[in-house]
Scaffold this motif. Structure first.
Motif, PDB file in Angstrom:
ATOM      1  N   ARG A  14      -2.095   0.011  -1.742  1.00 42.60           N
ATOM      2  CA  ARG A  14      -1.723   0.214  -3.142  1.00 42.60           C
ATOM      3  C   ARG A  14      -2.489  -0.748  -4.056  1.00 42.60           C
ATOM      4  N   ARG A  41      -8.879   2.185  -9.083  1.00 44.36           N
ATOM      5  CA  ARG A  41      -8.582   3.046 -10.234  1.00 44.36           C
ATOM      6  C   ARG A  41      -8.942   2.342 -11.547  1.00 44.36           C
ATOM      7  N   SER A  67      -8.081  15.230 -11.769  1.00 43.58           N
ATOM      8  CA  SER A  67      -7.253  15.547 -10.603  1.00 43.58           C
ATOM      9  C   SER A  67      -7.504  14.553  -9.468  1.00 43.58           C
ATOM     10  N   MET A  75      -5.806  11.313 -10.367  1.00 43.14           N
ATOM     11  CA  MET A  75      -4.362  11.447 -10.206  1.00 43.14           C
ATOM     12  C   MET A  75      -3.979  11.464  -8.730  1.00 43.14           C
ATOM     13  N   ALA A  76      -4.810  12.078  -7.893  1.00 43.55           N
ATOM     14  CA  ALA A  76      -4.544  12.093  -6.452  1.00 43.55           C
ATOM     15  C   ALA A  76      -4.544  10.672  -5.895  1.00 43.55           C
ATOM     16  N   GLY A 116      -3.717   8.027  -7.524  1.00 44.16           N
ATOM     17  CA  GLY A 116      -2.447   7.442  -7.969  1.00 44.16           C
ATOM     18  C   GLY A 116      -1.295   7.884  -7.092  1.00 44.16           C
ATOM     19  N   ASP A 117      -1.288   9.158  -6.739  1.00 47.02           N
ATOM     20  CA  ASP A 117      -0.226   9.674  -5.871  1.00 47.02           C
ATOM     21  C   ASP A 117      -0.292   9.041  -4.480  1.00 47.02           C
ATOM     22  N   ILE A 118      -1.500   8.830  -3.993  1.00 44.68           N
ATOM     23  CA  ILE A 118      -1.664   8.190  -2.684  1.00 44.68           C
ATOM     24  C   ILE A 118      -1.176   6.744  -2.763  1.00 44.68           C
ATOM     25  N   GLU A 169       1.054   5.557  -4.675  1.00 43.96           N
ATOM     26  CA  GLU A 169       2.514   5.569  -4.803  1.00 43.96           C
ATOM     27  C   GLU A 169       3.202   6.062  -3.526  1.00 43.96           C
ATOM     28  N   VAL A 218       3.212   9.164  -2.610  1.00 44.48           N
ATOM     29  CA  VAL A 218       3.693  10.529  -2.864  1.00 44.48           C
ATOM     30  C   VAL A 218       2.838  11.567  -2.147  1.00 44.48           C
ATOM     31  N   ALA A 219       1.546  11.243  -1.943  1.00 50.12           N
ATOM     32  CA  ALA A 219       0.629  12.187  -1.302  1.00 50.12           C
ATOM     33  C   ALA A 219      -0.121  11.481  -0.183  1.00 50.12           C
ATOM     34  N   ALA A 238      -5.046  14.735   0.146  1.00 52.31           N
ATOM     35  CA  ALA A 238      -5.089  15.106  -1.280  1.00 52.31           C
ATOM     36  C   ALA A 238      -6.381  14.609  -1.916  1.00 52.31           C
TER      37      ALA A 238
END
Length: 172
Positions: free
Chosen positions: A85, A92, A131, A134-135, A137-139, A141, A143-144, A148
């Motif tokens: 993270r 990012r 996209s 955002m992927a 970010g999801d990783i 977190e 979430v993905a 992704a």
């Protein structure tokens, strides 16, 4: 006969002056038309060069974004979720720095685009980049999964390739 000679001389002189005036107007009109055509051709060439430079700048920025995305897989291999993270957040942040010129060149390219296909292709690259970001970010977190990222990366490069094709089609 003297009056007739004078009359003929006057008529000949007037005809010569009129012919000269008509010829002069024709040359002036032709020169003006030639200048307008030349100016138009120069403006068209200038616009084409501006458009080409805008497209190349955006494609260059898209590839620079891609170079940043190429650094991602090594980060995704980290096992420790907290370290992943942290590293993804740093990554990012770097992507946001590169994003400014990327967005700017996209706007310039779409302003100068001659066809809707190039505008749409620019928009697809822009959307695919978002996209992808955002992927990540999801990783980060949790979430993905990492798949992704790979899916979004494939979509990004496909969009970049489509942009290149759209530009080539417009230029031909």
């Amino acid at each position: 006969m003297g009056d007739t000679g004078l009359w003929i001389a006057g008529l000949t002189g007037a005809t010569a002056v009129l012919a000269s005036w008509v010829t002069s107007r024709g040359h002036t009109r032709a020169a003006r038309l030639q200048a307008e055509i030349s100016a138009s051709a120069q403006e068209e060439t200038r616009q084409r060069e501006i458009r080409r430079a805008a497209y190349l700048a955006f494609l260059e920025q898209a590839h620079l974004m891609g170079m940043e995305y190429r650094r991602t897989p090594s980060l995704l291999s980290l096992e420790d979720q907290e370290q992943l993270r942290t590293r993804l957040d740093e990554h990012r942040a770097r992507l946001r720095e590169v994003f400014g010129p990327f967005r700017h060149t996209r706007q310039i390219a779409t302003v100068h685009a001659r066809s809707s296909s190039v505008i749409e292709a620019c928009d697809r690259v822009f959307t695919a980049s978002r996209s992808l970001y955002m992927a990540l970010g999801d990783i980060a977190e949790g979430v993905a999964g990492t798949s992704a990222f790979h899916t979004a990366l494939d979509q990004y490069w496909t969009a970049v390739d489509e942009l290149g094709e759209a530009v080539r089609s417009e230029e031909s």
